[in-house]
Structures are given as C-alpha cells and as structure tokens.
Design a protein around this motif. Sequence first.
Motif, PDB file in Angstrom:
ATOM      1  N   ILE A  79      15.210 -14.470  27.761  1.00  0.00           N
ATOM      2  CA  ILE A  79      15.350 -13.399  26.772  1.00  0.00           C
ATOM      3  C   ILE A  79      16.319 -12.336  27.280  1.00  0.00           C
ATOM      4  O   ILE A  79      17.218 -11.895  26.552  1.00  0.00           O
ATOM      5  N   VAL A  80      16.174 -11.936  28.536  1.00  0.00           N
ATOM      6  CA  VAL A  80      17.072 -10.924  29.109  1.00  0.00           C
ATOM      7  C   VAL A  80      18.504 -11.457  29.156  1.00  0.00           C
ATOM      8  O   VAL A  80      19.449 -10.737  28.825  1.00  0.00           O
ATOM      9  N   SER A  81      18.677 -12.721  29.527  1.00  0.00           N
ATOM     10  CA  SER A  81      20.022 -13.309  29.549  1.00  0.00           C
ATOM     11  C   SER A  81      20.633 -13.338  28.153  1.00  0.00           C
ATOM     12  O   SER A  81      21.820 -13.063  27.982  1.00  0.00           O
ATOM     13  N   GLY A  82      19.809 -13.665  27.165  1.00  0.00           N
ATOM     14  CA  GLY A  82      20.300 -13.669  25.783  1.00  0.00           C
ATOM     15  C   GLY A  82      20.745 -12.295  25.324  1.00  0.00           C
ATOM     16  O   GLY A  82      21.753 -12.157  24.631  1.00  0.00           O
ATOM     17  N   ILE A  83      20.008 -11.267  25.722  1.00  0.00           N
ATOM     18  CA  ILE A  83      20.382  -9.895  25.353  1.00  0.00           C
ATOM     19  C   ILE A  83      21.701  -9.507  26.007  1.00  0.00           C
ATOM     20  O   ILE A  83      22.572  -8.911  25.360  1.00  0.00           O
ATOM     21  N   THR A  84      21.872  -9.867  27.282  1.00  0.00           N
ATOM     22  CA  THR A  84      23.125  -9.499  27.962  1.00  0.00           C
ATOM     23  C   THR A  84      24.308 -10.263  27.382  1.00  0.00           C
ATOM     24  O   THR A  84      25.388  -9.695  27.206  1.00  0.00           O
ATOM     25  N   TYR A  85      24.123 -11.547  27.061  1.00  0.00           N
ATOM     26  CA  TYR A  85      25.201 -12.292  26.419  1.00  0.00           C
ATOM     27  C   TYR A  85      25.479 -11.753  25.023  1.00  0.00           C
ATOM     28  O   TYR A  85      26.629 -11.750  24.569  1.00  0.00           O
ATOM     29  N   GLY A  86      24.437 -11.320  24.339  1.00  0.00           N
ATOM     30  CA  GLY A  86      24.630 -10.712  23.029  1.00  0.00           C
ATOM     31  C   GLY A  86      25.478  -9.454  23.111  1.00  0.00           C
ATOM     32  O   GLY A  86      26.340  -9.222  22.263  1.00  0.00           O
ATOM     33  N   MET A  87      25.238  -8.639  24.145  1.00  0.00           N
ATOM     34  CA  MET A  87      26.043  -7.434  24.337  1.00  0.00           C
ATOM     35  C   MET A  87      27.509  -7.808  24.576  1.00  0.00           C
ATOM     36  O   MET A  87      28.416  -7.200  24.001  1.00  0.00           O
ATOM     37  N   PHE A  88      27.729  -8.830  25.389  1.00  0.00           N
ATOM     38  CA  PHE A  88      29.091  -9.305  25.639  1.00  0.00           C
ATOM     39  C   PHE A  88      29.738  -9.779  24.340  1.00  0.00           C
ATOM     40  O   PHE A  88      30.880  -9.427  24.040  1.00  0.00           O
ATOM     41  N   CYS A  89      28.997 -10.546  23.543  1.00  0.00           N
ATOM     42  CA  CYS A  89      29.540 -11.096  22.297  1.00  0.00           C
ATOM     43  C   CYS A  89      29.838 -10.019  21.265  1.00  0.00           C
ATOM     44  O   CYS A  89      30.868 -10.076  20.580  1.00  0.00           O
ATOM     45  N   VAL A  90      28.966  -9.027  21.154  1.00  0.00           N
ATOM     46  CA  VAL A  90      29.209  -7.921  20.212  1.00  0.00           C
ATOM     47  C   VAL A  90      30.455  -7.151  20.641  1.00  0.00           C
ATOM     48  O   VAL A  90      31.295  -6.806  19.806  1.00  0.00           O
ATOM     49  N   GLY A  91      30.592  -6.895  21.935  1.00  0.00           N
ATOM     50  CA  GLY A  91      31.788  -6.215  22.422  1.00  0.00           C
ATOM     51  C   GLY A  91      33.046  -7.013  22.166  1.00  0.00           C
ATOM     52  O   GLY A  91      34.073  -6.466  21.742  1.00  0.00           O
ATOM     53  N   LEU A  92      32.987  -8.323  22.381  1.00  0.00           N
ATOM     54  CA  LEU A  92      34.147  -9.175  22.121  1.00  0.00           C
ATOM     55  C   LEU A  92      34.492  -9.205  20.638  1.00  0.00           C
ATOM     56  O   LEU A  92      35.668  -9.118  20.262  1.00  0.00           O
ATOM     57  N   LEU A  93      33.478  -9.280  19.798  1.00  0.00           N
ATOM     58  CA  LEU A  93      33.702  -9.269  18.354  1.00  0.00           C
ATOM     59  C   LEU A  93      34.309  -7.945  17.903  1.00  0.00           C
ATOM     60  O   LEU A  93      35.270  -7.931  17.118  1.00  0.00           O
ATOM     61  N   LEU A  94      33.778  -6.826  18.404  1.00  0.00           N
ATOM     62  CA  LEU A  94      34.364  -5.521  18.076  1.00  0.00           C
ATOM     63  C   LEU A  94      35.806  -5.417  18.549  1.00  0.00           C
ATOM     64  O   LEU A  94      36.659  -4.859  17.853  1.00  0.00           O
ATOM     65  N   PHE A  95      36.077  -5.952  19.713  1.00  0.00           N
ATOM     66  CA  PHE A  95      37.444  -5.918  20.238  1.00  0.00           C
ATOM     67  C   PHE A  95      38.388  -6.696  19.335  1.00  0.00           C
ATOM     68  O   PHE A  95      39.468  -6.220  18.991  1.00  0.00           O
ATOM     69  N   VAL A  96      37.983  -7.880  18.933  1.00  0.00           N
ATOM     70  CA  VAL A  96      38.841  -8.713  18.085  1.00  0.00           C
ATOM     71  C   VAL A  96      39.045  -8.068  16.722  1.00  0.00           C
ATOM     72  O   VAL A  96      40.163  -8.033  16.200  1.00  0.00           O
ATOM     73  N   VAL A  97      37.987  -7.521  16.152  1.00  0.00           N
ATOM     74  CA  VAL A  97      38.078  -6.956  14.796  1.00  0.00           C
ATOM     75  C   VAL A  97      38.815  -5.626  14.804  1.00  0.00           C
ATOM     76  O   VAL A  97      39.703  -5.383  13.970  1.00  0.00           O
ATOM     77  N   ASN A  98      38.496  -4.724  15.730  1.00  0.00           N
ATOM     78  CA  ASN A  98      39.031  -3.367  15.688  1.00  0.00           C
ATOM     79  C   ASN A  98      40.275  -3.168  16.546  1.00  0.00           C
ATOM     80  O   ASN A  98      41.282  -2.678  16.061  1.00  0.00           O
ATOM     81  N   ASP A  99      40.199  -3.528  17.806  1.00  0.00           N
ATOM     82  CA  ASP A  99      41.263  -3.172  18.736  1.00  0.00           C
ATOM     83  C   ASP A  99      42.518  -4.011  18.572  1.00  0.00           C
ATOM     84  O   ASP A  99      43.615  -3.519  18.781  1.00  0.00           O
ATOM     85  N   LEU A 100      42.396  -5.267  18.193  1.00  0.00           N
ATOM     86  CA  LEU A 100      43.591  -6.078  18.010  1.00  0.00           C
ATOM     87  C   LEU A 100      44.376  -5.627  16.787  1.00  0.00           C
ATOM     88  O   LEU A 100      45.593  -5.718  16.764  1.00  0.00           O
ATOM     89  N   LYS A 101      43.718  -5.134  15.759  1.00  0.00           N
ATOM     90  CA  LYS A 101      44.422  -4.608  14.592  1.00  0.00           C
ATOM     91  C   LYS A 101      45.216  -3.360  14.959  1.00  0.00           C
ATOM     92  O   LYS A 101      46.302  -3.148  14.473  1.00  0.00           O
ATOM     93  N   LYS A 102      44.666  -2.521  15.843  1.00  0.00           N
ATOM     94  CA  LYS A 102      45.374  -1.324  16.270  1.00  0.00           C
ATOM     95  C   LYS A 102      46.635  -1.686  17.037  1.00  0.00           C
ATOM     96  O   LYS A 102      47.665  -1.049  16.887  1.00  0.00           O
ATOM     97  N   GLY A 103      46.568  -2.740  17.848  1.00  0.00           N
ATOM     98  CA  GLY A 103      47.723  -3.138  18.646  1.00  0.00           C
ATOM     99  C   GLY A 103      48.826  -3.751  17.810  1.00  0.00           C
ATOM    100  O   GLY A 103      49.990  -3.660  18.145  1.00  0.00           O
ATOM    101  N   GLU A 104      48.482  -4.372  16.688  1.00  0.00           N
ATOM    102  CA  GLU A 104      49.501  -5.010  15.846  1.00  0.00           C
ATOM    103  C   GLU A 104      50.251  -4.011  14.998  1.00  0.00           C
ATOM    104  O   GLU A 104      51.412  -4.221  14.673  1.00  0.00           O
ATOM    105  N   SER A 105      49.624  -2.905  14.599  1.00  0.00           N
ATOM    106  CA  SER A 105      50.280  -1.967  13.675  1.00  0.00           C
ATOM    107  C   SER A 105      51.150  -0.973  14.370  1.00  0.00           C
ATOM    108  O   SER A 105      51.513  -0.979  15.442  1.00  0.00           O
TER     109      SER A 105
END
Length: 105
Positions: A79-105
């Motif tokens: 359960i703890v490992s799943g939570i930590t991987y979830g945090m990594f995945c949410v951060g990666l998803l936010l990076f792809v959705v938000n930060d990559l758009k900022k870099g392209e414009s």
Amino acid sequence: MESYEYLYAASTVIYIITSIIVVIASILLHNKVKSTATILVLIGSISAFIFNLGDIFLSLIAGRYDVETYIQINVIANIVSGITYGMFCVGLLLFVVNDLKKGES
C-alpha cells in the motif's frame, strides 16, 4: 526442486539499479524545470526507492514470523509503495499536461 534464490537476488539488484536511474532522472528533471510537478516526481521517486528498499528488509525480517504476520507486513508495504508510485505518476502527468505546454509556446 531447484533453488531460485539467485534469480530473486538478480531481480532485486536489477530493480535497485533501475530505481536509482529513475531517481537520478527525477533529480535532473527537477534541476532543469522547477515546478510543482517535478517536485512531486522527485519526492515520489525518492520515497518509492526508500520504501522499496525497506520492503526488501521487511520481507527478510517478517519471514521469521508466522504466515499471517508476513502477509500483513507485505500488504502494508505494498500500500505504501502504491502511494509513493501514485505520487510519482501524478507528478509526471502534471508535468506532461502543464509544463510541456509552457515550453512549446
């Protein structure tokens, strides 16, 4: 019956090496792009690495107890490992959705 301890040890070593590479990549990403997303990626990767190392040692210790205790310890560690991987995945998803758009414009 063959002993599979060497395969378990090899898979553990491979997993630790790849986890270290993910942590290094997360540190480099955070150094290049400082945002909430990269902080989540960094914290998630470091905590996943630490908890998974702890899981290896917990499994060794829990093996000395009865089967029910061993299962309880493994469930909590998963359960703890799943939570930590979830945090990594949410951060990666936010990076792809938000930060990559900022870099392209």
